[in-house]
Design an enzyme around this catalytic site. Structure first.
Site, PDB file in Angstrom:
ATOM      1  N   ASP A  38     -25.914  14.470 -42.960  1.00  0.00           N
ATOM      2  CA  ASP A  38     -25.853  13.352 -42.032  1.00  0.00           C
ATOM      3  C   ASP A  38     -27.147  13.315 -41.227  1.00  0.00           C
ATOM      4  OD1 ASP A  38     -24.254  11.178 -40.655  1.00  0.00           O
ATOM      5  OD2 ASP A  38     -24.707  12.449 -38.931  1.00  0.00           O
ATOM      6  N   GLU A  40     -28.974  11.626 -37.484  1.00  0.00           N
ATOM      7  CA  GLU A  40     -28.955  10.830 -36.262  1.00  0.00           C
ATOM      8  C   GLU A  40     -30.340  10.202 -36.137  1.00  0.00           C
ATOM      9  OE1 GLU A  40     -26.268  10.204 -34.670  1.00  0.00           O
ATOM     10  OE2 GLU A  40     -25.070  11.676 -35.776  1.00  0.00           O
ATOM     11  N   HIS A  89     -25.898   9.788 -29.439  1.00  0.00           N
ATOM     12  CA  HIS A  89     -26.049  11.138 -29.993  1.00  0.00           C
ATOM     13  C   HIS A  89     -26.545  12.177 -28.999  1.00  0.00           C
ATOM     14  CE1 HIS A  89     -30.256   9.982 -30.199  1.00  0.00           C
ATOM     15  NE2 HIS A  89     -30.070   9.152 -31.224  1.00  0.00           N
ATOM     16  N   HIS A 181     -20.871  12.383 -33.795  1.00  0.00           N
ATOM     17  CA  HIS A 181     -22.198  11.830 -33.560  1.00  0.00           C
ATOM     18  C   HIS A 181     -23.234  12.921 -33.302  1.00  0.00           C
ATOM     19  CE1 HIS A 181     -20.955   7.756 -33.998  1.00  0.00           C
ATOM     20  NE2 HIS A 181     -20.055   7.876 -33.046  1.00  0.00           N
ATOM     21  N   ASP A 186     -20.827  15.714 -37.956  1.00  0.00           N
ATOM     22  CA  ASP A 186     -20.425  14.673 -38.898  1.00  0.00           C
ATOM     23  C   ASP A 186     -20.563  15.134 -40.340  1.00  0.00           C
ATOM     24  OD1 ASP A 186     -19.814  13.086 -36.770  1.00  0.00           O
ATOM     25  OD2 ASP A 186     -21.466  11.668 -37.041  1.00  0.00           O
TER      26      ASP A 186
END
Length: 227
Positions: A38, A40, A89, A181, A186
């Site tokens: 994942d 951010e 985040h 987040h 995640d």
């Protein structure tokens, strides 16, 4: 954290088909090695200057999340991070000022996942960043790619909610509030989703990587997704 924004409702799922001969792969799903990852980011537009500020991945082998094989790093985006993204985040410019840039991270993450099938939730969003920089740096993310949005559509139907939170609730997976987040939180939640969906696919006679990718073709463009 408060949900202030969602990732784009639709991305080009044809990106998932760019795996060359890898798509003709009869390896059983439960025997594959996966890196579930994942990112951010500074914002929601990878093709308009937004950048990664954190990337994390966990390795899944034989259905087990390998706690000792984790990739997790902040990334200096070499640009400002909007306040609206920081509220989601929690990553500030001060936190990434000494972090490596994408020029290093792109190759480093590629080495971490080069022997694995890549998996993410709404994968085309994350891959848009990696492929843009990979093209510039001569790094090719050409391994097979799976997406938990489309996996969810296969087992639950395309007309239900396919957010990560909705899928996790449907599969009785708890996502700690403090992990939501964050790239690692995640990624770990998405890995749990993958492990629960694989047996459900097998129950439908979908047992190999080739069969899953073929099944994806039925669902591309049919579903609305949010992050």
């Amino acid at each position: 954290m408060t949900e202030l924004a969602v990732r784009p409702e639709f991305y080009d799922f044809d990106l998932l088909g760019r795996a060359g001969a890898h798509t003709e792969d009869d390896r059983p799903l439960r025997e594959l090695t996966y890196v579930v990852f994942d990112t951010e980011t500074t914002g929601l537009e990878p093709d308009a200057g937004d950048e990664i500020v954190q990337i994390a991945g966990v390795r899944v082998v034989n259905g087990r999340i390998m706690s000792g094989e984790v990739y997790d790093t902040l990334v200096n985006p070499e640009r400002s991070i909007p306040a609206s993204s920081i509220r989601i985040h929690g990553i500030t410019e001060a936190m990434v000022v000494d972090a490596p840039t994408i020029d290093y991270i792109c190759g480093d993450f590629h080495r971490f996942c080069s022997d694995a099938v890549l998996v993410a939730h709404n994968t085309p969003f994350d891959m848009a960043f990696l492929r843009r920089h990979g093209a510039r740096l001569g790094i090719d993310f050409d391994q097979p790619i799976l997406d938990t949005v489309l996996l969810s559509a296969i087992v639950f139907g395309y007309d239900v909610d396919h957010t990560l939170d909705a899928i996790a609730e449907r599969l009785d997976i708890d996502i700690p509030e403090e992990g939501r987040h964050t790239a690692l939180g995640d990624a770990e939640a998405t890995a749990q989703v993958l492990n629960k969906i694989v047996p459900m696919l097998e129950a439908r006679g979908i047992e190999t990587l080739e069969q899953v990718i073929s099944e994806f073709d039925k669902y591309r463009g049919l579903i609305n997704i949010t992050r």
